[in-house]
Scaffold this motif. Sequence first.
Motif, mmCIF file in Angstrom:
data_model
loop_
_atom_site.group_PDB
_atom_site.id
_atom_site.type_symbol
_atom_site.label_atom_id
_atom_site.label_comp_id
_atom_site.label_asym_id
_atom_site.label_seq_id
_atom_site.Cartn_x
_atom_site.Cartn_y
_atom_site.Cartn_z
ATOM 1 N N MET A 1 -27.213 34.090 1.570
ATOM 2 C CA MET A 1 -27.600 35.064 0.548
ATOM 3 C C MET A 1 -26.491 36.098 0.398
ATOM 4 O O MET A 1 -25.900 36.522 1.377
ATOM 5 C CB MET A 1 -28.895 35.759 0.951
ATOM 6 N N ARG A 6 -29.281 45.119 -0.516
ATOM 7 C CA ARG A 6 -29.780 44.470 0.687
ATOM 8 C C ARG A 6 -30.759 45.375 1.432
ATOM 9 O O ARG A 6 -30.470 45.866 2.517
ATOM 10 C CB ARG A 6 -28.623 44.126 1.621
ATOM 11 N N TRP A 20 -40.620 43.291 -2.717
ATOM 12 C CA TRP A 20 -39.259 42.761 -2.807
ATOM 13 C C TRP A 20 -39.191 41.352 -2.224
ATOM 14 O O TRP A 20 -38.564 40.459 -2.807
ATOM 15 C CB TRP A 20 -38.313 43.700 -2.060
ATOM 16 N N HIS A 23 -40.497 38.650 -4.575
ATOM 17 C CA HIS A 23 -39.526 38.206 -5.577
ATOM 18 C C HIS A 23 -38.431 37.338 -4.947
ATOM 19 O O HIS A 23 -37.999 36.347 -5.531
ATOM 20 C CB HIS A 23 -38.903 39.412 -6.271
ATOM 21 N N LEU A 24 -37.985 37.718 -3.755
ATOM 22 C CA LEU A 24 -36.940 36.947 -3.084
ATOM 23 C C LEU A 24 -37.419 35.537 -2.767
ATOM 24 O O LEU A 24 -36.737 34.548 -3.060
ATOM 25 C CB LEU A 24 -36.509 37.673 -1.806
ATOM 26 N N CYS A 25 -38.593 35.437 -2.172
ATOM 27 C CA CYS A 25 -39.135 34.121 -1.838
ATOM 28 C C CYS A 25 -39.486 33.333 -3.100
ATOM 29 O O CYS A 25 -39.338 32.108 -3.141
ATOM 30 C CB CYS A 25 -40.366 34.265 -0.954
ATOM 31 N N CYS A 28 -36.281 31.760 -4.339
ATOM 32 C CA CYS A 28 -35.896 30.621 -3.494
ATOM 33 C C CYS A 28 -36.744 29.390 -3.805
ATOM 34 O O CYS A 28 -36.224 28.275 -3.952
ATOM 35 C CB CYS A 28 -36.037 31.028 -2.022
ATOM 36 N N THR A 43 -29.634 31.228 -3.610
ATOM 37 C CA THR A 43 -30.548 32.367 -3.508
ATOM 38 C C THR A 43 -29.754 33.607 -3.125
ATOM 39 O O THR A 43 -29.007 33.591 -2.149
ATOM 40 C CB THR A 43 -31.631 32.104 -2.442
ATOM 41 N N ASN A 44 -29.897 34.669 -3.896
ATOM 42 C CA ASN A 44 -29.118 35.874 -3.608
ATOM 43 C C ASN A 44 -29.908 37.120 -3.956
ATOM 44 O O ASN A 44 -30.810 37.099 -4.787
ATOM 45 C CB ASN A 44 -27.786 35.860 -4.358
ATOM 46 N N TYR A 45 -29.562 38.197 -3.270
ATOM 47 C CA TYR A 45 -30.303 39.438 -3.407
ATOM 48 C C TYR A 45 -30.196 40.032 -4.810
ATOM 49 O O TYR A 45 -31.173 40.545 -5.352
ATOM 50 C CB TYR A 45 -29.795 40.455 -2.389
ATOM 51 N N LEU A 48 -32.325 38.380 -7.842
ATOM 52 C CA LEU A 48 -33.766 38.630 -7.975
ATOM 53 C C LEU A 48 -34.067 39.920 -8.725
ATOM 54 O O LEU A 48 -35.222 40.163 -9.091
ATOM 55 C CB LEU A 48 -34.435 38.629 -6.600
ATOM 56 N N CYS A 325 -32.557 30.925 6.162
ATOM 57 C CA CYS A 325 -32.604 32.327 5.750
ATOM 58 C C CYS A 325 -31.944 33.246 6.771
ATOM 59 O O CYS A 325 -32.397 34.365 7.006
ATOM 60 C CB CYS A 325 -34.044 32.776 5.499
#
Length: 379
Positions: A1, A6, A20, A23-25, A28, A43-45, A48, A325
């Motif tokens: 990621m 972060r 948060w 949205h991240l999951c 992914c 997948t990156n911070y 999202l 992860c």
Amino acid sequence: MFGIVRPCRHGMCGGLFKEWMAHLCGLCLALRDEHGHAARLVTNYDGLLVSVLTEAQTTTPAARRRAGACALRGFKGADVAEAEGVRLAAAVSLILAAGKVADHVADGDGAYARRPVALVAGKVAARWSAAGTRTAGDLGFVPEPLLRAAEAQTRLEGTPGLGLPALTAPTGEAVAAAFGHTALLAGKPHNRETLMEAGRHFGRLAHLLDAVEDLAADRATGAYNPLTASGTDLAAARRHADDALLGLELAVADLDLERRTLVRALLVKETRRSADRVFALADRERQEDPGAPGPPEAPPRDPRLKPDPGGLLSMACAAMACCTCGLYRPPWDEERYRSCWDRCDCSGCDACSNCGNCCDCCSCCGDDGCGCDGCGCDC
């Protein structure tokens, strides 16, 4: 990621951190469901944020679905976001990641300098770009600004005499297009111009902070860096960053949002925290050796770390780290022996109840007087 935003549970109220993570999951799993397990590598911070902005503008929260156990959640299930905003975030992540990989191949960075690795990476980048373009088309998003960004960046890097604003402009325009389309998905077209302005500031800032982080390593390897190419020192770079941060904060304040708290926490508070962290590290390295000419050198390497072998083994270990992860870290990963407390600024914390160990509750979410629902503190 990867990305500059972060947040962690030590700097954000529990309720916001849970949002948060949803949205991240969700990002992914959207990548996995539509494009296969390999696509989860992108997948990156920062990607999202597209999902967060879309949900923040809608009158009802995005739909949630129950996800199974995951290493990032301590092998627990969770309710994750499932909506058009998540799919747009997936498309944007794929296209931008494809451009980033193509740029590494063109520059011959690290393992990409090896012809077999470059060939495989080029094919993967092309597949990601095509997949992201298909998903973007389904959502009515015209991906040309994102596709042109990598080409424009390569052209600008070959043009001498350009200033830093010109070199970071393609990234800003790409992010602006993605942010702007969230207004159309959410049914608030009047937000589009303001969102595009926020995207320009965020994209320029992301490019700039990436350049500051890579400055010492790029000097050592002779790789291209926009700060070196434009003759921008760290003091001038910080001024550019502060201008972008102010513009981003003002743009966020002008948005018509149904739920503002998480947007402010990520785009205002966490973005400024990232800028402070990056420049503080650069300044500290320079202070340790004030007589050293030019930009700071890379910080001392942890003696416990092994050298990166490069090639397919390095790529395989990077893929395993991403798929778990970050639970698995290869022996040469600088994050292997660093705890969350090493990465987070928790100064002034007094371990107040249920607030992620952070004492300043309202600053956790970036919204003074918010009340911090679910925080457990009387702020």
